[in-house]
Write an enzyme that holds these catalytic residues in place. Structure first.
Site, PDB file in Angstrom:
ATOM      1  N   SER A 263       0.855  -1.189   0.000  1.00 62.21           N
ATOM      2  CA  SER A 263       0.000   0.000   0.000  1.00 62.21           C
ATOM      3  C   SER A 263       0.890   1.237   0.000  1.00 62.21           C
ATOM      4  CB  SER A 263      -0.879  -0.005   1.244  1.00 62.21           C
ATOM      5  OG  SER A 263      -0.057   0.196   2.381  1.00 62.21           O
ATOM      6  N   LYS A 264       0.268   2.391   0.090  1.00 63.41           N
ATOM      7  CA  LYS A 264       1.017   3.656   0.104  1.00 63.41           C
ATOM      8  C   LYS A 264       2.050   3.673   1.234  1.00 63.41           C
ATOM      9  CE  LYS A 264      -1.118   6.702  -2.858  1.00 63.41           C
ATOM     10  NZ  LYS A 264      -1.161   5.680  -3.904  1.00 63.41           N
TER      11      LYS A 264
END
Ligand code: GLU
Length: 333
Positions: A263-264
């Site tokens: 994810s980010k």
């Protein structure tokens, strides 16, 4: 007029990134597998930028992704920067093709307008279900009567007030996947009649990817396993447009050291950050080659040296778990 061209004489694959974020380890691994498979067959490799959804595409991201892929030692025969016979290679420049395909599906009576909102659909759900958390679109909501001219009227409207859905016939769809084996899905039960053009006028990924793969003569689709459940929908569309489905390979995802999807927060796992940390392309590609079962050890290796070793049978069927501090480990190699 939408017409499916004849298939090319040689295998043709593609990598089709969405320019919504930087290339990360997972997408780079999928790109490498797609490229190796086609190069091992002496085929043609196409690069297509999937910037359909204007607001989500980040300016300059496509160039950054292409640069990372080249850094890895990958190349392509057709693409936005090198041209090719089936361009343009940005989806944002291909809307005319998507409209032609819709016109053809309309002529075959496979479309209907839909004014049911996501909220209405969610309220119909008795349990969380279907694609994107929505319940399957119930056949009971299909219109029983279509006003003649509805399609042309929506098309000519600047702000259409209805989505366009594809009528899904009740039958199982089965395909062979190079990684997942035989896969069967009941699209009518899983998602029902799905959207091809959104209410805000944006063409759906399912439509654009099918139209582009058909028009670009793609014979092999390699992508992440997160898209496995789109494939049956795409096969129904391909058939309705008069085409033949390509071969498929859905590459297992890469997960972080905790076993979660990247994810980010896993910022350090972009190719840009590995490059900035001084990792060499050979160290990174050798690591990916090892993760794909093509090398016994994660020793530095150029992409071109993996071509002769490529075999779908070697690709692990489980998600690949990254080690902590990948950049640090790769720096030493
Ligand atoms: N554009 C999609 C993505 O970046 C891939 C679509 C495809 O390969 O079919 O996830």
């Amino acid at each position: 007029m939408f017409a499916v061209p004849d298939l090319p004489s040689r295998p043709r694959g593609r990598y089709a990134p969405s320019p919504t974020g930087l290339l990360h380890v997972g997408s780079a691994r999928t790109a490498l597998a797609a490229w190796l498979s086609i190069r091992a067959q002496g085929g043609t490799f196409v690069l297509r930028v999937e910037d359909l959804d204007g607001p989500r595409a980040v300016p300059g991201m496509d160039a950054a992704i292409l640069d990372d892929l080249r850094w890895m030692g990958l190349d392509w025969d057709h693409g936005p920067d090198v041209g090719g016979p089936d361009g343009p290679y940005h989806q944002s420049e291909r809307f005319g093709h998507y409209e032609d395909a819709l016109t053809r599906l309309h002529a075959r009576q496979r479309l209907f307008p839909c004014r049911v909102s996501r909220k209405d659909l969610q309220e119909l759900a008795t349990a969380p279900h279907g694609s994107g958390g929505l319940p399957p679109y119930p056949a009971s909501l299909r219109p029983t009567y279509l006003v003649p001219g509805w399609f042309e009227e929506l098309r000519n409207h600047d702000a259409p007030d209805a989505a366009i859905r594809f009528l899904v016939k009740e039958r199982p769809v089965t395909f062979q996947d190079h990684v997942c084996g035989a896969v069967t899905e009941e699209v009518h039960a899983a998602v029902g009649d799905f959207v091809l053009k959104r209410r805000d006028g944006v063409y759906a990924y399912q439509l654009a990817v099918v139209v582009d793969d058909l028009l670009m003569g793609v014979t092999e689709v390699v992508r992440g396993q997160d898209l496995l459940d789109s494939t049956a929908r795409q096969i129904l569309l391909i058939e309705a447009l008069g085409g033949a489905p390509p071969a498929y390979a859905h590459v297992p995802l890469v997960v972080n050291a905790d076993g979660d999807k990247l994810s980010k927060r896993d910022d350090g796992l972009t190719i840009q950050s590995l490059r900035a940390a001084g990792v060499t392309p050979e160290a990174f590609v050798g690591y990916l080659g090892h993760s794909l079962g093509l090398l016994d050890a994660p020793a530095p290796c150029p992409a071109s040296a993996l071509v002769a070793r490529f075999d779908w049978a070697k690709i692990p069927k489980q998600p690949w778990r990254l080690e902590d501090d990948l950049a640090g480990r790769l720096q030493e190699r």
